[in-house]
Each structure stands twice: as C-alpha cells, then as structure tokens.
Write an enzyme that holds these catalytic residues in place. Structure first.
Site, mmCIF file in Angstrom:
data_model
loop_
_atom_site.group_PDB
_atom_site.id
_atom_site.type_symbol
_atom_site.label_atom_id
_atom_site.label_comp_id
_atom_site.label_asym_id
_atom_site.label_seq_id
_atom_site.Cartn_x
_atom_site.Cartn_y
_atom_site.Cartn_z
ATOM 1 N N HIS A 35 -73.926 -37.187 -27.872
ATOM 2 C CA HIS A 35 -72.516 -37.337 -27.522
ATOM 3 C C HIS A 35 -71.682 -37.295 -28.795
ATOM 4 C CE1 HIS A 35 -73.597 -39.406 -23.601
ATOM 5 N NE2 HIS A 35 -74.659 -39.736 -24.317
ATOM 6 N N GLU A 117 -74.620 -41.398 -29.924
ATOM 7 C CA GLU A 117 -73.233 -41.020 -30.175
ATOM 8 C C GLU A 117 -73.083 -40.638 -31.641
ATOM 9 O OE1 GLU A 117 -70.628 -40.839 -28.144
ATOM 10 O OE2 GLU A 117 -71.140 -42.076 -26.407
ATOM 11 N N HIS A 156 -74.093 -34.125 -23.853
ATOM 12 C CA HIS A 156 -73.495 -34.732 -22.668
ATOM 13 C C HIS A 156 -72.924 -33.643 -21.759
ATOM 14 C CE1 HIS A 156 -70.932 -38.404 -21.190
ATOM 15 N NE2 HIS A 156 -71.825 -38.036 -20.314
ATOM 16 N N ASP A 166 -68.673 -32.993 -24.824
ATOM 17 C CA ASP A 166 -69.342 -33.382 -26.066
ATOM 18 C C ASP A 166 -70.839 -33.045 -26.059
ATOM 19 O OD1 ASP A 166 -69.284 -35.546 -24.073
ATOM 20 O OD2 ASP A 166 -70.190 -36.831 -25.576
#
Length: 188
Positions: A35, A117, A156, A166
């Site tokens: 992400h 992330e 994602h 993303d």
C-alpha cells in the site's frame, strides 16, 4: 530487523501496537499486499499514520482528518521515507488493511495476507531506503511463510481495483520483483 515467526513480531524495529486487528481464521499466510499512505496527503514523517492506526488521530489537527479520524484500520508494517520500519500488528493476527478485496477469486484478503504500507503517494517515487527496507522485510516474510511467492505479492489496487490505486504508478514493481527474486536465488 529480525522476524520472530513464533510471535509474528520483528525485533529491531519500532513497535506501535494497534487495537485494529483480530484473530486470523485458521489457514495459511500466502499473500503480501503493498500500500501507500501519507497523512495529510503528501506530508511525510508526521506521526499521523501511527496515530490513525492506533485510533489517536486528532480530527482537528488538519481538515483532511475530519473524514478519516473515525476509521478503524491498520497494517502490519509501515516503511517511512527514511527506511524506518514500524510494526502495528503481529503477522499472526489479521490486520485491517485490505477492506473489501479479492485475490484469485478468494474474498477477504485480510484473512490470508500481510499488509505493508509505504509512506508516500501514488504520484511520487519511493525512496531507495524504502526499497531496501521493503526487500529485506519481504525476504524475511517469505522465509517464514513460503506460500508468499513472487506471484502472490501485489498492490492494494490489484485486490480492490474499483476502490484503490495504491501503491500507485510510481512504485517500481520491476525493481522490487527482481530484487526479491535475486534474494531467493531466482528459483521462482
């Protein structure tokens, strides 16, 4: 950074435990989802991502936060622009990062995935330090859970294409996949 597969936590990185997780259903960990996030958008090293994942985001700190402060989300890891890695949820638990999602016809990707992330946006390149940390973390995750093959590493946007974009077009998939394959000796 050293992954302890028995606990699902990495040693040598920041631990920022999030309440936004629950037990994984019985089964394998076989998907890695990448992400991007920044709070406020395109602002880095603010601590606001950590606050969001720990349900501490102040909605009055920035106008953008008013619409997201009540979200209950998390990821297993965050890699900041300087390569610093933080962990929010044990890999053995289900972090709330993927939302409504599907991979190869299987719904609910949080059940069988690990979410990483990267601090960033869709339209800015990621840093060399982030790629270095991501490659090392991915190597350790794949060693612990061999079901995470190169083909089972996605963005994602791949598992929620109608909702998410993303990690975005600036993420260098070729660079990342080549490095991951080299680490494994190209046996995939």
């Amino acid at each position: 950074m050293q992954l302890d597969s028995a606990s699902g936590w990495c040693r040598g990185i920041n631990h920022c435990p999030s309440p936004n997780f629950n037990a994984r259903p019985a089964g394998e960990i076989s998907l890695l989802v990448i992400h991007n996030i920044s709070l406020p958008p395109a602002c880095f090293k603010t601590g606001h991502v950590q606050a969001l994942f720990q349900n501490r985001l102040d909605p009055g700190a920035h106008p953008y936060f008013e619409g997201i402060a009540e979200l209950r989300v998390s990821a297993h890891f965050l890699i900041e622009r300087d390569g610093e890695v933080s962990q929010f949820v044990s890999c053995l638990e289900r972090a709330w990062h993927a939302g409504v999602s599907s991979f190869e016809g299987r719904e609910g990707c949080n059940d069988f995935s690990i979410g990483i992330e990267l601090e960033g946006t869709d339209d800015q390149p990621f840093t060399d330090l982030q790629y270095t940390a991501l490659i090392e973390l991915t190597r350790q995750l794949r060693q612990a859970w061999p079901g995470i093959t190169v083909e089972r590493i996605c963005g994602h946007s791949d598992i929620a294409p109608q909702r998410k974009t993303d990690p975005g077009p600036c993420f260098d998939w070729e660079r990342f996949r080549q490095a991951v394959q080299q680490v494994r000796g190209g046996n995939e």
